[in-house]
Enzyme design. Structure first.
Site: not given
Length: 421
Positions: A248-249, A270-272
């Site tokens: 995730d983030d 990941g999501h940054g």
């Protein structure tokens, strides 16, 4: 008489301001005890007592439940010691369930927890009724160091993970975080590793003066809701030289976060890096004063993102800057999204979150989508004071584009993609 009237007015003003019952942010508890000190250097203090968990019955075999031994050792350190002392988790594999490391402590601060070994979470999710794995609360001065690993053994629990972001309300039973910090100040977490958390790797809330340094946080790209570092309701959080690869983030910041500095983060997969989602809660606290610089994002689904819900509650985010960012194969490099979970063709009422003074500067690298800069703001307020400067994002041999909705950013310097029409 004038003094009495003034006192009455002040009292009435205070009552009005507190009428909505909004939570108060904690204030920084005294001076920063680590200011002008080399927190990277661990020095054993004269007379410092070392409290080893193995002296209380812990067995380093990875099978014996060491929860009670850890808690007995913590009780000795925190509540039965007055001088300098540290909790030592030596080399070996230690299996433990959910635990509270609560303060304040009677020993000399900062309290030091030295982790050399491999600490493993039990896998039965029913043992985590308190919500998190290792909880640190009510400390003024805490150091977690030593180069060891916290393994959440989260694989078995991921299939039961709820998507708290996509839910229509704020009620969601998230999986346990590995390291949870609350109501604390002057905290240093340095040089440790977390792997495979059931939920977030690290959760920081209602804290001040927190330093997160030289951490390695790892989980599979497919692991759900395993944010690397999640911060809420906290003031003055410094993150530096961290490596995060998760599902995730890499870093997420929500309501009540102020004065955050992120430097030299390596993120991906990941999501940054995300600010938000915002506007999810009633009486939501503002996000303000975020500095993110000298970071690299590799194979992430998003890059630099500010996100807010439409048709929810009011909120605000301001004074945010992203600078000197390198990207490699990032799907959505630069995003302001005030139609979160409502795209495309969103028919909901516009977001009530006010976003202003957001700056993107010197962002370079490659993207896996042609839309490299996507700024979609609320038509109710728009986004004010947005600047985009010196952006060089390539999509193979094809051109990249920008989109600006309900905002008129200031574009300057080298621009690839070009400024919005």
């Amino acid at each position: 008489m004038a003094i009495a009237k003034s006192a009455v007015l002040i009292l009435l003003f205070a009552l009005v301001c507190n009428a909505n019952g909004a939570p108060k942010l904690p204030r920084i508890a005294g001076p920063d005890m680590f200011k002008n000190k080399n927190v990277a250097k661990d020095v054993l203090l004269p007379g410092e007592q070392i409290i080893n968990v193995m002296d209380f019955g812990a067995k380093p075999d990875g099978r014996f439940d060491c929860t009670q031994a850890f808690m007995d050792a913590w009780q000795k350190l925190c509540h039965q010691t007055t001088g300098p002392a540290r909790l030592l988790i030596p080399e070996g594999r230690f299996l433990v369930s959910s635990m509270y490391f609560s303060g304040p402590c009677t020993c000399q601060t900062p309290v030091t927890i030295q982790v050399k070994g491999y600490v493993m979470a039990t896998t039965d999710i029913s043992e985590y009724e308190n919500g998190d794995w290792l909880m640190f609360e009510k400390h003024n001065g805490l150091k977690i160091i030593g180069g060891g690993t916290f393994d959440g053994q989260g694989k078995k629990s991921w299939e039961y993970s709820e998507n708290c972001e996509s839910g229509a309300d704020s009620v969601c039973a998230r999986n346990p975080s590995s390291l949870f910090f609350s109501d604390s100040s002057n905290v240093v977490v340095q040089g440790i590793r977390t792997a495979n958390p059931k939920g977030f790797h690290i959760f920081v809330t209602k804290c001040t003066n927190v330093r997160l340094r030289k951490l390695k946080l790892v989980a599979p790209e497919t692991s759900p809701n395993t944010d690397g570092i999640h911060v809420s309701h906290s003031d003055t959080v410094i993150m530096s030289r961290n490596t995060i690869a998760t599902g995730d983030d890499c870093i997420s910041m929500i309501q009540g976060v102020k004065n955050v500095f992120i430097n030299r983060l390596k993120c991906g997969p990941g999501h940054g890096i995300s600010i938000g989602s915002l506007g999810k809660y009633q009486n939501e606290e503002e996000v303000r004063g975020i500095r993110i610089q000298n970071c690299s994002l590799i194979n992430t689904t998003n890059g630099l993102r500010v996100k807010a819900w439409p048709d929810r509650f009011a909120g605000a985010a301001s004074d945010i800057s992203f600078s000197n960012i390198n990207m490699q194969n990032v799907r959505n490099p630069i995003i302001i999204d005030q139609e979160y979970e409502c795209y495309p063709d969103c028919k909901k009422k516009p977001s009530l979150v006010r976003i202003q003074n957001v700056h993107f500067q010197n962002v370079k690298g490659t993207t896996t989508s042609p839309l490299a800069v996507d700024l979609r703001c609320s038509k109710l307020f728009g986004c004010q004071g947005v600047t985009v400067r010196d952006i060089d994002l390539k999509f193979g041999d094809a051109p990249t584009t920008s989109r600006c909705v309900n905002t008129q950013p200031l574009f300057a310097g080298l621009l690839m993609p070009p400024a919005c029409a």
